[in-house]
Structures are given as C-alpha cells and as structure tokens.
Design a protein around this motif. Structure first.
Motif, short mmCIF file in Angstrom:
data_model
loop_
_atom_site.label_atom_id
_atom_site.label_comp_id
_atom_site.label_asym_id
_atom_site.label_seq_id
_atom_site.Cartn_x
_atom_site.Cartn_y
_atom_site.Cartn_z
N SER A 69 0.80 -1.23 0.00
CA SER A 69 0.00 0.00 0.00
C SER A 69 0.83 1.28 0.00
CB SER A 69 -0.98 0.00 1.17
OG SER A 69 -0.30 -0.09 2.40
N LYS A 70 2.09 1.20 0.47
CA LYS A 70 2.92 2.41 0.48
C LYS A 70 4.12 2.24 -0.48
CE LYS A 70 4.55 5.84 3.84
NZ LYS A 70 5.05 6.10 5.19
N ALA A 71 4.02 1.27 -1.40
CA ALA A 71 5.14 0.94 -2.29
C ALA A 71 5.60 2.15 -3.09
CB ALA A 71 4.74 -0.18 -3.24
N GLN A 72 6.90 2.16 -3.43
CA GLN A 72 7.46 3.26 -4.25
C GLN A 72 6.75 3.35 -5.60
OE1 GLN A 72 11.65 2.30 -4.50
NE2 GLN A 72 11.95 2.50 -2.31
N ALA A 73 6.44 2.18 -6.18
CA ALA A 73 5.82 2.16 -7.52
C ALA A 73 4.30 2.19 -7.37
CB ALA A 73 6.26 0.90 -8.25
N HIS A 74 3.74 3.42 -7.38
CA HIS A 74 2.28 3.57 -7.25
C HIS A 74 1.53 2.81 -8.33
CE1 HIS A 74 2.08 6.49 -4.00
NE2 HIS A 74 3.13 7.08 -4.52
N GLY A 75 2.13 2.78 -9.52
CA GLY A 75 1.46 2.13 -10.66
C GLY A 75 1.20 0.65 -10.43
N ILE A 76 2.11 -0.01 -9.71
CA ILE A 76 1.93 -1.45 -9.45
C ILE A 76 0.77 -1.66 -8.47
CG2 ILE A 76 3.04 -3.53 -8.51
CD1 ILE A 76 5.72 -2.48 -9.55
N THR A 77 0.71 -0.82 -7.44
CA THR A 77 -0.41 -0.91 -6.48
C THR A 77 -1.72 -0.58 -7.19
OG1 THR A 77 1.15 -0.16 -4.80
CG2 THR A 77 -1.16 -0.26 -4.17
N ALA A 78 -1.69 0.44 -8.06
CA ALA A 78 -2.90 0.83 -8.81
C ALA A 78 -3.39 -0.33 -9.67
CB ALA A 78 -2.60 2.05 -9.68
N LYS A 79 -2.44 -1.03 -10.31
CA LYS A 79 -2.81 -2.18 -11.16
C LYS A 79 -3.52 -3.25 -10.33
CE LYS A 79 -0.84 -5.66 -14.32
NZ LYS A 79 -2.13 -5.88 -14.96
N LEU A 80 -2.99 -3.51 -9.12
CA LEU A 80 -3.62 -4.51 -8.27
C LEU A 80 -5.03 -4.08 -7.87
CD1 LEU A 80 -3.75 -7.10 -6.65
CD2 LEU A 80 -2.48 -5.98 -4.81
N VAL A 81 -5.18 -2.83 -7.46
CA VAL A 81 -6.51 -2.34 -7.05
C VAL A 81 -7.49 -2.48 -8.22
CG1 VAL A 81 -7.83 -0.31 -6.30
CG2 VAL A 81 -5.64 -0.83 -5.22
N ASP A 82 -7.05 -2.12 -9.43
CA ASP A 82 -7.92 -2.24 -10.62
C ASP A 82 -8.30 -3.69 -10.89
OD1 ASP A 82 -7.85 0.49 -10.94
OD2 ASP A 82 -6.26 0.48 -12.45
#
Length: 342
Positions: free
Chosen positions: A242-255
């Motif tokens: 949830s606080k990862a440096q790569a926001h895009g990777i977390t965003a992909k998981l949420v999507d």
C-alpha cells in the motif's frame, strides 16, 4: 514560557527540546515541520484523518540529555473540513503545562499524562512498527528480537517454526529491508510464509516504501490469490504494497481486484479504503470502487461508513462530492447515495 501558547510546536520549542511529528492513524508518515505547523494553525486540513480524528505521534528529546526520547501519542478531533479543532489542542497544551511546567523531559514527567483524554495507546502492531521506525531514524540498533527474526526469514529455522518470532522482531526486520540480505531473504520466503507470520508482517510493511522488484513479486502473488479467491493472502499483499514506491503497481492490483469476482468482499473494500486510499484519488477508480461498495450485501452499514471515511480525506473529498452529482451512475450506486441523505 508565554501566557498565550499557539501550538504544540511552540510548547516543545519553548521547553528547549528537539522534536518530530508523525501521522500514525493510517500509515506512519513523518510530517515536515512546516506542514505540521500549518496543520496546527488550522491553515490546511489534516491530510490523513481517521474516524473523525487526527492521530499524531510526537517524539521529543532534550538536546543535552542522553536519555531515550519521549513519545506522546495524541488524538484530536477534526472538523467537517478535516481541520484540527484547535480548542482541543489548546486544552491538551494547558494540561501539559499544568502537569509538567516547562520541564517536559525531567524524571518527574513520567506517567504524568497517563489519564489525559487526548493520549491513546496504539495497537501492538502499530506500536512495534513505530518503535522500529524510530530506531532507524535515530540510527540506533534494532531491538533484541531482530536477530532471531532475521534468522527466521533466512529460512534456516524452517518457516513453519514461527512460534518464537516476536512481533517487535518482525517490525525491526520489515523496517530494515535494506540491511544485509533481508530483502532477498524475504522475497524467497514470502510464497511459503504461514498466515500467522504474513498477517503481522504485512501490518509492518504497510508503513514501508517497498522497492519496485518486491512490489512486482507481491502483485504476481496477489493476482494468483484473486484467481483462487484467497482473500486473506490477497489482503496481506495489498497491505504490504500500500505504500510501495511504484504507485502504478499498487494501482494495477486495485484495478484487478475491482474487476474481479471478489470485488465486493467487505474486508477487501475496507482494506483498499483504509490502506490504499491514495489510489482512490483517481476519480474513475473512485467511482468503480464506490459502485462496488453499493453492490455489497450489507450496504446499509458498509457504504455509509466507507463514504464517511473517504470524504474526510482532503485529496479524495472533491472527487467523492463530484460523484454525488454525476449523471451516469448505476441504479445501486444512485440508491446508496440517496440513502446517505434520506
């Protein structure tokens, strides 16, 4: 010390201490002093309110003394714009002056604020993570439990033998991924860790900006969990990322979660709102998320509580309010929004 105190920052400066302030409600996030001062003056909203309050940790120490720093864990109410209710902060400051005078770090200070209405004790996981983070910031050695945790995550004890691994040791390990071979050991161990370790570990990692390669590994792990409808493993991955440096990777998981068959699971929705809230600053993703909340069976309880939680976050509020006026909403979302105001 002047009669009229404006802020806690001034109280701590006036007592001759060095200090730092953190949000400790959602992620443990250190405030810049300028930002904290603006929060205290109610010039800007509190960025991460939770349950109608600002949850703050202030660490302070006497620059001349060799003693361990003191920590205040404080909760103050925020108003409907998420700005600090200054009267509460003033009340606390006056109680401090009454109890301790100008000497905040003397021997006599211990225990004087124990029954203060603004003081709280964080849960065990949060406390362990905060202690671990402070030791890193102060360049102090980790707790006595750290080496055993390192040994455990190296796999040498057998990952099924987790019973003697202390929560504080897990916290120290999570906050020191850059040290030794901690990160590579964790990456090897993660797929085989029992849930008894994964759950406290992910509660520590949610305060860490994990590196890109580890976030990528957790994404793969989480996508498999979605396929198997393994909500517990998925929530652990979601928290750890949830606080990862790569926001895009977390965003992909949420999507991926929001488009999956477990998209209306209440624990998953609550984890996204509570931990991955920054991903909901995107208006389109927020719309899909709220629509999923509206399709949950226990909509009467879940939808209003998530709405109240998110509308208090200043970076999400304008998008959530815009959703109230949006034309193309599903009937369920329109009805859920209607019920908020009926």
């Amino acid at each position: 010390m002047t009669e009229q105190l404006a802020t806690l920052g001034q109280l701590l400066d006036g007592a001759g201490t060095q200090w730092r302030a953190f949000d400790i409600g959602r992620h443990i996030t250190k405030f810049e002093k300028k930002q904290f001062n603006a929060i205290e003056q109610a010039q800007i909203p509190y960025p991460y309110p939770l349950a109608g309050h600002a949850w703050i940790a202030i660490q302070f120490w006497d620059s001349a003394a060799s003693k361990e720093p003191y920590v205040w864990f404080l909760k103050f109410p925020v108003d409907e714009q998420s700005k600090l209710v200054c009267a509460s902060r003033d009340h606390f400051a006056n109680m401090v002056i009454e109890a301790l005078g100008n000497d905040l770090t003397s021997e006599q200070a211990d225990g004087k604020l124990d029954n203060n209405p603004y003081v709280f004790t964080p849960n065990a996981n949060k406390l362990a993570a905060f202690n671990a983070q402070l030791k890193v910031l102060l360049r102090q050695p980790a707790s006595e439990y750290y080496e055993y945790a390192q040994l455990y995550f190296s796999g040498k004890l057998g990952l099924e033998n987790w019973q003697n691994v202390a929560v504080q040791g897990i916290a120290d390990f999570a906050l020191r991924l850059e040290d030794d071979t901690n990160l590579s050991n964790l990456q090897k161990a993660w797929p085989h860790l029992p849930l008894e370790v994964l759950q406290p570990l992910s509660a520590m990692l949610e305060h860490v900006q994990i590196p890109v390669n580890f976030a990528q590994q957790l994404l793969e792990h989480a996508l498999t969990a979605i396929q198997h409808k393994d909500t517990l493993s998925l929530i652990c991955a979601l928290r750890a990322m949830s606080k990862a440096q790569a926001h895009g990777i977390t965003a992909k998981l949420v999507d991926e979660i929001l488009a999956s068959e477990i998209a209306t699971d209440s624990d998953i929705l609550l984890t996204i709102a509570g931990r991955c809230f920054s991903q909901l600053e995107d208006p389109e993703r927020l719309h899909i998320f709220m629509d999923n909340c509206a399709h949950h069976q226990a909509i009467e309880e879940l939808f209003p509580s998530i709405f109240a939680d998110l509308v208090a976050i200043p970076t999400i509020r304008p998008h959530l309010l815009a959703l109230l006026r949006k034309e193309n909403r599903s009937e369920k979302l329109a009805r859920a929004i209607g019920r908020l105001f009926s």
